[in-house]
Design a protein around this motif. Structure first.
Motif, PDB file in Angstrom:
ATOM      1  N   ILE A 212      -6.581  -0.371  31.832  1.00 30.30           N
ATOM      2  CA  ILE A 212      -6.815  -0.692  30.421  1.00 30.30           C
ATOM      3  C   ILE A 212      -6.518   0.088  29.639  1.00 30.30           C
ATOM      4  O   ILE A 212      -5.702   0.502  28.536  1.00 30.30           O
ATOM      5  N   TYR A 213      -6.978   1.434  29.719  1.00 34.58           N
ATOM      6  CA  TYR A 213      -7.157   2.624  29.277  1.00 34.58           C
ATOM      7  C   TYR A 213      -7.503   3.962  29.978  1.00 34.58           C
ATOM      8  O   TYR A 213      -8.426   3.869  30.828  1.00 34.58           O
ATOM      9  N   ALA A 214      -6.592   5.020  29.716  1.00 30.36           N
ATOM     10  CA  ALA A 214      -6.923   6.065  30.546  1.00 30.36           C
ATOM     11  C   ALA A 214      -7.099   7.227  29.748  1.00 30.36           C
ATOM     12  O   ALA A 214      -6.705   7.333  28.492  1.00 30.36           O
ATOM     13  N   GLU A 215      -7.852   8.220  29.982  1.00 33.92           N
ATOM     14  CA  GLU A 215      -8.469   9.240  29.268  1.00 33.92           C
ATOM     15  C   GLU A 215      -8.040  10.695  30.147  1.00 33.92           C
ATOM     16  O   GLU A 215      -8.950  11.200  30.902  1.00 33.92           O
ATOM     17  N   LEU A 239     -15.492   4.366  26.571  1.00 30.03           N
ATOM     18  CA  LEU A 239     -15.663   2.794  26.192  1.00 30.03           C
ATOM     19  C   LEU A 239     -15.092   2.942  24.722  1.00 30.03           C
ATOM     20  O   LEU A 239     -14.214   2.120  24.379  1.00 30.03           O
ATOM     21  N   PHE A 240     -15.669   3.862  24.091  1.00 27.94           N
ATOM     22  CA  PHE A 240     -15.353   4.105  22.419  1.00 27.94           C
ATOM     23  C   PHE A 240     -13.794   4.274  22.469  1.00 27.94           C
ATOM     24  O   PHE A 240     -13.303   3.575  21.578  1.00 27.94           O
ATOM     25  N   ASN A 241     -13.345   5.121  23.122  1.00 30.83           N
ATOM     26  CA  ASN A 241     -11.867   5.532  22.716  1.00 30.83           C
ATOM     27  C   ASN A 241     -11.128   4.390  23.222  1.00 30.83           C
ATOM     28  O   ASN A 241     -10.036   4.164  22.773  1.00 30.83           O
ATOM     29  N   ALA A 242     -11.604   3.639  24.525  1.00 31.44           N
ATOM     30  CA  ALA A 242     -10.738   2.412  24.689  1.00 31.44           C
ATOM     31  C   ALA A 242     -10.840   1.314  23.628  1.00 31.44           C
ATOM     32  O   ALA A 242      -9.676   0.727  23.606  1.00 31.44           O
ATOM     33  N   GLU A 246      -7.323   0.057  22.424  1.00 36.42           N
ATOM     34  CA  GLU A 246      -7.040  -1.331  23.067  1.00 36.42           C
ATOM     35  C   GLU A 246      -8.016  -2.475  22.895  1.00 36.42           C
ATOM     36  O   GLU A 246      -8.679  -3.048  23.683  1.00 36.42           O
ATOM     37  N   PRO A 247      -8.453  -2.646  21.390  1.00 30.94           N
ATOM     38  CA  PRO A 247      -9.550  -3.361  21.016  1.00 30.94           C
ATOM     39  C   PRO A 247      -9.169  -5.049  21.429  1.00 30.94           C
ATOM     40  O   PRO A 247     -10.209  -5.613  21.960  1.00 30.94           O
TER      41      PRO A 247
END
Length: 261
Positions: A212-215, A239-242, A246-247
């Motif tokens: 879903i999201y990568a950092e 989680l915050f950045n994701a 991608e809300p």
């Protein structure tokens, strides 16, 4: 925005600088008033400033000025407004923070003044405790001390809301997360739901299509649907950045999984 906060929880109110976290806290405390809608605390419109309501709320603001008096005098003057105030608890916390009741507040550093307010706020034993950037001004050992103290004071009769943009400081402390973005609520979930349906860590090759999201800045850590994976600890920063990136995807996933169960 539409929000509700329940007793028995420690909420993390997250958002970038300027998102309205401090404004929301001041509205809840009755220091500001909404231009539309209403804010109710314990079933009362906070704008009416009923004593029985105000004596159950304490706000630790991000910016503050304290009188040039001793810590004991500060307690003596202000504690009378809070019926459940515990002198014993306050002075125990002052001692734990390596402060003396006879010290004049004007001689303290900003971080030490923040500790006085934190100790006082906890000792009020109000049903609602609001903390706006409470770890600002605290050194690393004091931040750990803050987390340890807060973990001991939460119980079923209190609601604690901590607003911050320093996500890491609330690691393992909060149990519910609210994220603001562009002055809107983009995430409002318990960490139980998050850990139930999301997975945090470094994915293997077969997971790359589910990311879903990568950092990259966090060593390649990613957020994925948990599926059949073992439960992982919630990475608040990830989680915050994701959520900010991608809300819709994350909220749809949690909503769908929640209704499926």
């Amino acid at each position: 925005m539409s929000l509700s906060f329940d007793s028995g929880n420690i909420y993390g109110l997250f958002g970038r600088n300027g998102e309205g976290k401090s404004t929301l806290m001041k509205i809840i405390a009755g220091l500001l008033f909404p231009k539309g809608g209403s804010c109710q605390v314990f079933g009362e419109r906070i704008s009416r400033k009923h004593i029985r309501c105000l004596q159950e709320i304490f706000l630790i603001p991000e910016d503050f000025e304290l009188a040039a008096v001793t810590i004991s005098k500060f307690e003596d003057v202000n504690s009378v407004f809070y019926p459940q105030f515990s002198k014993e608890q306050f002075y125990d916390l002052i001692k734990e923070f390596s402060l003396s009741p006879n010290e004049n507040i004007s001689t303290l550093s900003f971080g030490q003044k923040k500790k006085v307010l934190i100790a006082f706020g906890i000792a009020t034993n109000t049903k609602l405790l609001l903390m706006d950037e409470p770890t600002n001004g605290l050194d690393i050992p004091s931040k750990s001390q803050f987390r340890r103290i807060m973990a001991t004071v939460a119980d079923q009769g209190k609601c604690i809301i901590i607003a911050t943009h320093q996500v890491r400081d609330l690691h393992s402390l909060i149990n519910h997360l609210v994220i603001l973005d562009q002055s809107k609520v983009v995430f409002d979930k318990s960490l139980f739901e998050v850990s139930e349906y999301l997975w945090f860590g470094k994915p293997v090759e077969k997971d790359k299509y589910d990311i879903i999201y990568a950092e990259p800045a966090l060593g390649g850590k990613s957020v994925l649907p948990r599926s059949d994976k073992d439960e992982t600890e919630v990475d608040l920063e990830l989680l915050f950045n994701a959520v900010l990136n991608e809300p819709d995807r994350i909220n749809k996933l949690l909503k769908r999984r929640y209704h499926d169960t």
